[in-house]
Design a protein around this motif. Structure first.
Motif, PDB file in Angstrom:
ATOM      1  N   ARG A 181       0.815  -1.222   0.000  1.00  0.00           N
ATOM      2  CA  ARG A 181       0.000   0.000   0.000  1.00  0.00           C
ATOM      3  C   ARG A 181       0.844   1.265   0.000  1.00  0.00           C
ATOM      4  O   ARG A 181       0.469   2.268  -0.621  1.00  0.00           O
ATOM      5  CB  ARG A 181      -0.927  -0.002   1.216  1.00  0.00           C
ATOM      6  N   THR A 182       1.985   1.249   0.715  1.00  0.00           N
ATOM      7  CA  THR A 182       2.746   2.492   0.890  1.00  0.00           C
ATOM      8  C   THR A 182       3.968   2.611  -0.013  1.00  0.00           C
ATOM      9  O   THR A 182       4.532   3.708  -0.129  1.00  0.00           O
ATOM     10  CB  THR A 182       3.199   2.642   2.357  1.00  0.00           C
ATOM     11  N   GLN A 183       4.383   1.491  -0.628  1.00  0.00           N
ATOM     12  CA  GLN A 183       5.573   1.550  -1.489  1.00  0.00           C
ATOM     13  C   GLN A 183       5.274   1.130  -2.924  1.00  0.00           C
ATOM     14  O   GLN A 183       5.502   1.882  -3.865  1.00  0.00           O
ATOM     15  CB  GLN A 183       6.688   0.665  -0.902  1.00  0.00           C
ATOM     16  N   PHE A 184       4.742  -0.079  -3.092  1.00  0.00           N
ATOM     17  CA  PHE A 184       4.594  -0.605  -4.443  1.00  0.00           C
ATOM     18  C   PHE A 184       3.441   0.046  -5.208  1.00  0.00           C
ATOM     19  O   PHE A 184       3.576   0.336  -6.404  1.00  0.00           O
ATOM     20  CB  PHE A 184       4.414  -2.119  -4.406  1.00  0.00           C
ATOM     21  N   LEU A 185       2.310   0.308  -4.545  1.00  0.00           N
ATOM     22  CA  LEU A 185       1.189   0.935  -5.249  1.00  0.00           C
ATOM     23  C   LEU A 185       1.531   2.356  -5.698  1.00  0.00           C
ATOM     24  O   LEU A 185       1.316   2.694  -6.874  1.00  0.00           O
ATOM     25  CB  LEU A 185      -0.064   0.937  -4.367  1.00  0.00           C
ATOM     26  N   PRO A 186       2.105   3.216  -4.826  1.00  0.00           N
ATOM     27  CA  PRO A 186       2.486   4.548  -5.321  1.00  0.00           C
ATOM     28  C   PRO A 186       3.486   4.488  -6.477  1.00  0.00           C
ATOM     29  O   PRO A 186       3.373   5.260  -7.439  1.00  0.00           O
ATOM     30  CB  PRO A 186       3.114   5.211  -4.086  1.00  0.00           C
ATOM     31  N   SER A 187       4.452   3.591  -6.401  1.00  0.00           N
ATOM     32  CA  SER A 187       5.428   3.471  -7.492  1.00  0.00           C
ATOM     33  C   SER A 187       4.765   3.005  -8.768  1.00  0.00           C
ATOM     34  O   SER A 187       5.062   3.514  -9.864  1.00  0.00           O
ATOM     35  CB  SER A 187       6.541   2.499  -7.092  1.00  0.00           C
ATOM     36  N   ALA A 188       3.868   2.018  -8.627  1.00  0.00           N
ATOM     37  CA  ALA A 188       3.172   1.498  -9.807  1.00  0.00           C
ATOM     38  C   ALA A 188       2.295   2.570 -10.450  1.00  0.00           C
ATOM     39  O   ALA A 188       2.234   2.682 -11.682  1.00  0.00           O
ATOM     40  CB  ALA A 188       2.338   0.283  -9.415  1.00  0.00           C
ATOM     41  N   LEU A 189       1.611   3.364  -9.615  1.00  0.00           N
ATOM     42  CA  LEU A 189       0.752   4.419 -10.160  1.00  0.00           C
ATOM     43  C   LEU A 189       1.583   5.532 -10.800  1.00  0.00           C
ATOM     44  O   LEU A 189       1.170   6.122 -11.822  1.00  0.00           O
ATOM     45  CB  LEU A 189      -0.129   4.985  -9.045  1.00  0.00           C
ATOM     46  N   ALA A 190       2.751   5.817 -10.214  1.00  0.00           N
ATOM     47  CA  ALA A 190       3.628   6.829 -10.812  1.00  0.00           C
ATOM     48  C   ALA A 190       4.088   6.381 -12.195  1.00  0.00           C
ATOM     49  O   ALA A 190       4.128   7.181 -13.150  1.00  0.00           O
ATOM     50  CB  ALA A 190       4.832   7.088  -9.905  1.00  0.00           C
ATOM     51  N   HIS A 191       4.436   5.095 -12.317  1.00  0.00           N
ATOM     52  CA  HIS A 191       4.838   4.569 -13.624  1.00  0.00           C
ATOM     53  C   HIS A 191       3.653   4.568 -14.583  1.00  0.00           C
ATOM     54  O   HIS A 191       3.814   4.885 -15.779  1.00  0.00           O
ATOM     55  CB  HIS A 191       5.375   3.145 -13.464  1.00  0.00           C
ATOM     56  N   GLN A 192       2.469   4.283 -14.077  1.00  0.00           N
ATOM     57  CA  GLN A 192       1.260   4.290 -14.916  1.00  0.00           C
ATOM     58  C   GLN A 192       1.001   5.694 -15.459  1.00  0.00           C
ATOM     59  O   GLN A 192       0.643   5.869 -16.635  1.00  0.00           O
ATOM     60  CB  GLN A 192       0.069   3.816 -14.076  1.00  0.00           C
ATOM     61  N   THR A 193       1.200   6.704 -14.600  1.00  0.00           N
ATOM     62  CA  THR A 193       1.018   8.097 -15.033  1.00  0.00           C
ATOM     63  C   THR A 193       2.010   8.446 -16.129  1.00  0.00           C
ATOM     64  O   THR A 193       1.660   9.093 -17.122  1.00  0.00           O
ATOM     65  CB  THR A 193       1.199   9.040 -13.829  1.00  0.00           C
ATOM     66  N   ARG A 194       3.248   8.022 -15.976  1.00  0.00           N
ATOM     67  CA  ARG A 194       4.265   8.264 -17.014  1.00  0.00           C
ATOM     68  C   ARG A 194       3.833   7.668 -18.344  1.00  0.00           C
ATOM     69  O   ARG A 194       3.926   8.306 -19.400  1.00  0.00           O
ATOM     70  CB  ARG A 194       5.606   7.645 -16.603  1.00  0.00           C
ATOM     71  N   LEU A 195       3.379   6.423 -18.298  1.00  0.00           N
ATOM     72  CA  LEU A 195       2.955   5.757 -19.522  1.00  0.00           C
ATOM     73  C   LEU A 195       1.788   6.504 -20.176  1.00  0.00           C
ATOM     74  O   LEU A 195       1.778   6.731 -21.387  1.00  0.00           O
ATOM     75  CB  LEU A 195       2.552   4.311 -19.224  1.00  0.00           C
ATOM     76  N   ALA A 196       0.793   6.858 -19.338  1.00  0.00           N
ATOM     77  CA  ALA A 196      -0.392   7.536 -19.867  1.00  0.00           C
ATOM     78  C   ALA A 196      -0.024   8.885 -20.470  1.00  0.00           C
ATOM     79  O   ALA A 196      -0.526   9.259 -21.554  1.00  0.00           O
ATOM     80  CB  ALA A 196      -1.425   7.704 -18.759  1.00  0.00           C
ATOM     81  N   GLU A 197       0.849   9.637 -19.788  1.00  0.00           N
ATOM     82  CA  GLU A 197       1.260  10.954 -20.307  1.00  0.00           C
ATOM     83  C   GLU A 197       2.052  10.810 -21.601  1.00  0.00           C
ATOM     84  O   GLU A 197       1.885  11.613 -22.538  1.00  0.00           O
ATOM     85  CB  GLU A 197       2.083  11.681 -19.248  1.00  0.00           C
ATOM     86  N   ALA A 198       2.912   9.805 -21.673  1.00  0.00           N
ATOM     87  CA  ALA A 198       3.690   9.589 -22.898  1.00  0.00           C
ATOM     88  C   ALA A 198       2.780   9.225 -24.063  1.00  0.00           C
ATOM     89  O   ALA A 198       2.978   9.699 -25.197  1.00  0.00           O
ATOM     90  CB  ALA A 198       4.727   8.488 -22.669  1.00  0.00           C
ATOM     91  N   ILE A 199       1.770   8.395 -23.801  1.00  0.00           N
ATOM     92  CA  ILE A 199       0.837   7.993 -24.859  1.00  0.00           C
ATOM     93  C   ILE A 199       0.015   9.196 -25.315  1.00  0.00           C
ATOM     94  O   ILE A 199      -0.200   9.406 -26.524  1.00  0.00           O
ATOM     95  CB  ILE A 199      -0.082   6.856 -24.346  1.00  0.00           C
ATOM     96  N   ALA A 200      -0.431  10.004 -24.348  1.00  0.00           N
ATOM     97  CA  ALA A 200      -1.222  11.192 -24.694  1.00  0.00           C
ATOM     98  C   ALA A 200      -0.408  12.157 -25.543  1.00  0.00           C
ATOM     99  O   ALA A 200      -0.913  12.731 -26.522  1.00  0.00           O
ATOM    100  CB  ALA A 200      -1.703  11.882 -23.415  1.00  0.00           C
ATOM    101  N   ALA A 201       0.874  12.348 -25.168  1.00  0.00           N
ATOM    102  CA  ALA A 201       1.728  13.262 -25.937  1.00  0.00           C
ATOM    103  C   ALA A 201       1.959  12.734 -27.349  1.00  0.00           C
ATOM    104  O   ALA A 201       1.933  13.496 -28.336  1.00  0.00           O
ATOM    105  CB  ALA A 201       3.067  13.446 -25.222  1.00  0.00           C
ATOM    106  N   ALA A 202       2.172  11.425 -27.475  1.00  0.00           N
ATOM    107  CA  ALA A 202       2.394  10.837 -28.794  1.00  0.00           C
ATOM    108  C   ALA A 202       1.139  10.938 -29.643  1.00  0.00           C
ATOM    109  O   ALA A 202       1.191  11.236 -30.856  1.00  0.00           O
ATOM    110  CB  ALA A 202       2.816   9.378 -28.650  1.00  0.00           C
ATOM    111  N   GLU A 203      -0.023  10.730 -29.026  1.00  0.00           N
ATOM    112  CA  GLU A 203      -1.286  10.803 -29.773  1.00  0.00           C
ATOM    113  C   GLU A 203      -1.548  12.225 -30.249  1.00  0.00           C
ATOM    114  O   GLU A 203      -2.031  12.440 -31.376  1.00  0.00           O
ATOM    115  CB  GLU A 203      -2.422  10.316 -28.875  1.00  0.00           C
TER     116      GLU A 203
END
Length: 605
Positions: free
Chosen positions: A496-518
């Motif tokens: 809850r305090t380490q892996f989920l925040p890291s996973a969501l941060a990586h998810q945000t990076r992916l989503a932002e990169a896809i949005a920028a490419a689109e």
């Protein structure tokens, strides 16, 4: 010689109420005192027994000493039958306990909450390089590790602990140290000092010593190989087969007594090394299986077969090995190979109980081993005393001993197995054909201490009262439940305090990169598919976390019922959460992953 510590908070397994606080310590004069140095402070430490105000044993030393006396008494009866007791006042058990351990960089250790709280990693994806090459065992010892080993040996020498060997073990970052054989109670005390010293010295070299049986998934765990033998106080090893073993009836009696004991009390022996941590190791393709069989080797197996048929007439000889180079000597070859897959193996002049866990005190499994062998010697001595009468002739002694050994071998030979203890075929044969107990984990094994057979064994020889025996079953099971509960709660917190925040941060990076490419007009269909798959992994982790939290809400006053729930609900939920997090480890950017990985930790330089 008598002390009075507070016994109110000590685990009692129902022997005493919390408000019954008085406890006594009594010096054990057979175990040497030692000086414990910490900086400028020097403390005189005296090995002691620990009992309650009512006299019940609250420790491991008291029953161990009782078991040693019982075994000596029964072994002396055997020596008297053979007329070899002249000048012998007692028989002692001897022990050499090999200690395996892991070393990790201390900075990385403190960055892992699971290692810090549980002494093992609760998460961790398999690294590209683990122990596949099996190059660590015979590799050179890293300079920092060698310096640590030397300093540890110096510290142990000052404590009076005679260390003999040091070497790498099979897994990366795994090592082993072994002492010279000593009387069992002294060896058990010294073994505790070995573990403490290994832990204490490591920080001086920027290292952390880990004694857990399975700190890393997917690579070998650690044991504490328990090399056990019998010796007179004149120094004669009673488990030394000597030259013409088939004629050494006294040795054959002691050997067959051990075979009988391991067969009859296999479940008790198995339960003696049961723990939540050792469950990760036993039965894996790296450690003895949970089936208690005996390996004898070619020579002794051949003699046992002869004994069963009537009379042993030959002893196999090992011969010599010619190595094919004039500069190399001819090597004397032993009469049989060794078997590293056996939990209980004869290794020359001793039995090696390989299933003992690395974090465990040696005292309890040796108490069990001593007591069950004492019962077997008692049985043999009683049978022979009845059949021989007073002043038997050598011929009658020979005849009666061989007849009794023949019966013992026929009744208990099922426990002898010289093959691959890891194979599925053996597990099936042992459990279904030979009807041997196969207690796969602590939840199956620890209730053995509540059984009438077990209580009768300890009560008969006054090693433990029935209440003392049952209390240990409760204490061991409570520890099992608490240890896994701690691990599960650490897993939830890390998720809850380490892996989920890291996973969501990586998810945000992916989503932002896809949005920028689109936005730039790039085709992002494949990236969207990858993101959807990744989001599924994150969802799997959050769902697994919730499932584990729900499983942890269960509580039961009966530790045995609670342990069953832990086994059936909590442990599967822990496994599912680990799988989900480990899958994410292979996806999340290195700079976002919150803890050191196996790739970082395993290889100490």
């Amino acid at each position: 010689m008598q002390g009075e510590p507070d016994a109110s908070s000590f685990p009692s397994g129902g022997l005493r109420a919390t408000f019954e606080a008085r406890g006594y310590t009594a010096w054990d004069p057979t175990s040497p005192v030692f000086l414990n140095r910490s900086g400028d402070t020097v403390t005189l430490c005296i090995p002691t027994a620990f009992v309650s105000w009512t006299g019940v044993a609250l420790d491991k030393k008291t029953p161990l000493l009782r078991s040693m006396e019982v075994l000596s008494e029964q072994a002396m009866r055997i020596l008297k039958i053979f007329g070899t007791d002249k000048g012998v006042s007692r028989v002692v058990t001897t022990l050499g306990a090999e200690q395996e351990y892991f070393l990790v960089d201390r900075n990385l250790y403190f960055a892992r909450p699971d290692l810090l709280a549980c002494d093992r990693t609760l998460f961790g994806a398999k690294p590209a390089k683990g122990q596949q090459l099996e190059d660590h065992y015979f590799g050179s010892i890293p300079a920092r590790v060698l310096a640590y080993m030397a300093e540890t040996e110096r510290e142990l020498y000052r404590l009076g602990v005679p260390i003999k060997t040091r070497h790498n073990e099979v897994a990366p970052g795994q090592f082993e140290v072994a002492p010279i054989f000593e009387t069992t109670n002294v060896a058990c005390d010294h073994q505790m000092l070995v573990m403490e010293t290994l832990k204490k010295v490591a920080p001086r070299f920027g290292l952390q010593c880990i004694l857990h049986e399975k700190p890393f998934a997917g690579i070998n765990g650690s044991g504490k190989h328990n090399n056990w033998s019998l010796s007179t106080d004149l120094g004669q090893n009673l488990l030394d087969p000597k030259g013409e073993t088939h004629n050494n009836l006294q040795f054959l009696v002691f050997m067959c007594a051990v075979i009988r004991a391991v067969d009859i009390y296999a479940d008790v022996l198995r339960a003696s090394i049961a723990s939540a941590s050792n469950d990760h190791r036993l039965g894996a393709n790296e450690a003895p299986p949970a089936i208690m069989s005996i390996f004898l080797g070619d020579m002794l197996s051949d003699i046992v077969t002869q004994v069963e048929k009537g009379e042993a007439k030959r002893t196999l000889k090992g011969g010599t090995l010619v190595l094919g180079a004039s500069s190399l000597p001819e090597l004397p070859r032993d009469t049989g190979d060794r078997n590293r897959t056996s939990p209980f193996a004869f290794t020359g002049n001793k039995f090696e109980f390989r299933a003992v866990g690395s974090s465990q005190s040696s005292a309890w499994p040796n108490t069990v081993l001593n007591t069950m062998v004492a019962e077997s010697l008692d049985f043999i001595a009683t049978q022979l005393e009845k059949s021989l009468g007073k002043s038997p002739s050598p011929a009658k002694l020979n005849s009666e001993v061989r007849d009794l050994l023949k019966k013992i071998v026929k009744q208990h030979k099922r426990v002898i197995f010289n093959g691959d203890g890891y194979s599925k075929e053996w597990h099936h044969e042992a459990e279904f054909d030979r009807k041997m107990p196969h207690l796969r984990d602590s939840v199956d094994a620890l209730p053995v201490f509540k059984a009438k057979k077990t209580a009768d064994l300890f009560a008969k020889y006054k090693v433990l009262s029935r209440a003392e025996t049952e209390s240990r079953a409760v204490i061991f099971m409570e520890k099992y439940v608490k240890q896994i509960a701690i691990e599960a709660e650490v897993m939830v917190t890390m998720a809850r305090t380490q892996f989920l925040p890291s996973a969501l941060a990586h998810q945000t990076r992916l989503a932002e990169a896809i949005a920028a490419a689109e936005a730039a007009g790039v085709d992002v269909d494949s990236q969207r598919t990858a993101l959807e798959r990744y989001v599924g992994l994150v969802s799997a982790m959050t769902e697994a976390t919730a499932t584990l939290m729900a499983a942890l809400e269960h509580h039961a006053d009966d530790p045995f019922k609670h342990a069953k729930q832990v086994k059936e609900e909590v442990k599967p939920a822990m496994s599912a959460l680990r799988s989900a997090v480990d899958a994410l480890e292979g996806e999340v950017s290195d700079d976002l992953w919150p803890v050191p990985t196996y790739r970082d930790i395993l290889f100490v330089k």
